[in-house]
Design an enzyme around this catalytic site. Sequence first.
Site, PDB file in Angstrom:
ATOM      1  N   HIS A  95      35.560  40.995  42.272  1.00 16.24           N
ATOM      2  CA  HIS A  95      35.623  39.885  43.221  1.00 16.24           C
ATOM      3  C   HIS A  95      34.986  40.301  44.542  1.00 16.24           C
ATOM      4  CE1 HIS A  95      37.814  37.051  45.989  1.00 16.24           C
ATOM      5  NE2 HIS A  95      37.475  36.222  45.004  1.00 16.24           N
TER       6      HIS A  95
ATOM      7  N   SER B 251      34.203  32.875  38.691  1.00 16.46           N
ATOM      8  CA  SER B 251      35.587  33.335  38.791  1.00 16.46           C
ATOM      9  C   SER B 251      36.282  32.991  37.477  1.00 16.46           C
ATOM     10  CB  SER B 251      36.315  32.708  39.984  1.00 16.46           C
ATOM     11  OG  SER B 251      36.404  31.313  39.843  1.00 16.46           O
TER      12      SER B 251
ATOM     13  N   ASP C 115      30.302  26.981  52.803  1.00 20.15           N
ATOM     14  CA  ASP C 115      30.899  27.847  51.789  1.00 20.15           C
ATOM     15  C   ASP C 115      32.026  27.071  51.117  1.00 20.15           C
ATOM     16  OD1 ASP C 115      32.045  29.832  50.265  1.00 20.15           O
ATOM     17  OD2 ASP C 115      32.218  31.288  51.882  1.00 20.15           O
ATOM     18  N   MET C 116      31.866  26.770  49.846  1.00 18.75           N
ATOM     19  CA  MET C 116      32.836  25.907  49.181  1.00 18.75           C
ATOM     20  C   MET C 116      33.090  26.330  47.747  1.00 18.75           C
ATOM     21  SD  MET C 116      30.618  22.578  48.048  1.00 18.75           S
ATOM     22  CE  MET C 116      31.218  22.575  46.350  1.00 18.75           C
ATOM     23  N   ALA C 117      34.315  26.118  47.303  1.00 18.61           N
ATOM     24  CA  ALA C 117      34.628  26.207  45.884  1.00 18.61           C
ATOM     25  C   ALA C 117      34.219  24.898  45.228  1.00 18.61           C
ATOM     26  CB  ALA C 117      36.121  26.446  45.691  1.00 18.61           C
TER      27      ALA C 117
ATOM     28  N   LYS D 157      31.259  15.328  39.107  1.00 21.76           N
ATOM     29  CA  LYS D 157      30.251  16.008  39.916  1.00 21.76           C
ATOM     30  C   LYS D 157      30.642  17.475  40.125  1.00 21.76           C
ATOM     31  CE  LYS D 157      28.940  11.750  42.282  1.00 21.76           C
ATOM     32  NZ  LYS D 157      28.840  11.031  43.577  1.00 21.76           N
TER      33      LYS D 157
ATOM     34  N   GLY E 208      30.294  25.308  59.398  1.00 22.70           N
ATOM     35  CA  GLY E 208      30.425  26.619  60.005  1.00 22.70           C
ATOM     36  C   GLY E 208      30.907  26.581  61.438  1.00 22.70           C
TER      37      GLY E 208
END
Length: 349
Positions: A116, A140, A174-176, A224, A306
């Site tokens: 990770h 992940s 930055d996204m999951a 999506k 950000g």
Amino acid sequence: MRVSKEELFNLMKQKFMKAGLNEGAAHDVADVLTYADHRGIHSHGAVRVEYYSERIAKGGITANPNYTFEQTGPASAVFDGDNGPGHQIAKQAMEKAIDMAKKSGIAVVGMKHISHSGALGYFVEMAAEQDMVALSMCQSDPMAVPFGGTEPYFGTNPIAFSAPSADGRIITFDMATTVQAWGKILDARSKNESIPDTWAVDATGAPTTNARDVHALLPISGPKGYGLMMMVDILSGSLLGVPHGVHVSSMYQDLTKGRDLGQLHIVINPAYFTDLDAFKRQISTMLDELKVQKAAEGYGEIYYPGERGKLRSEEYDKEGIEIVDDIYNYLVSDDVHFDRYHGKNRFAE
């Protein structure tokens, strides 16, 4: 409680060295985790130290890995991490990608057999600080249901993007590909807080607000998000010959084995496509135009991706970084690990 950025970094670095990492690796891992906490991304900060230390101590993260880097073409390369610390591998791979993009205009660097790697924003910002545009994505373990499904298949499979401007502002997205990252569940558990019913489902497939009842996460925007997490899995997994989807190893099961994860950096040098200064000025103009847009009721103002993290870091520089008491107590203790994760599945505390 609140601690300074420097104290938090040093506490985490010392804990990783005690677990078995050399000073350079401990520095890199602690730096990425400090970056996350300093920006209010507590799901990827100090809350992870006990888990990483446990895995290092048990051999599931190679303490002294044999890294190999192979440039497979003018703009492509593969970094084999020997299941070493993902944070250090992703940092070194990004350094390589930036150097390649300076020479060839673009670089695509894959990382395989890594652990990770933490908050992806850290790595793409490395490129933006050198006037590059960057994307990063990684696998992940399965903890999200496919659209319309009831059992986990893909992971949170995050994506990050960063770009520079003419005045020092950096766009960082930055996204999951799930509504929230699993770290947000861990963060809620550590604070004994409830979660919104749009984040996850329980064992019956019903939405839950109890972080301890979470069975699986939900993809963003239904089909999506499902498509995006599949795309990430292919580009950072199948493309590099490492396990895909439901076959990706668990974060919390068998901490004695390496995880063999995959990750992909894409770095673009704007100077190969347009005038660099004009490009950066246009980004600055875009941000200025967004900031003067009328905000909807209840939103106050419009933030660029950000910006909130930057504002949070400025607040924390003045007041200290918020850390849960139990986590701080662990960091200052002599313990490397408590076997908290031993024998438990990926949804352990």
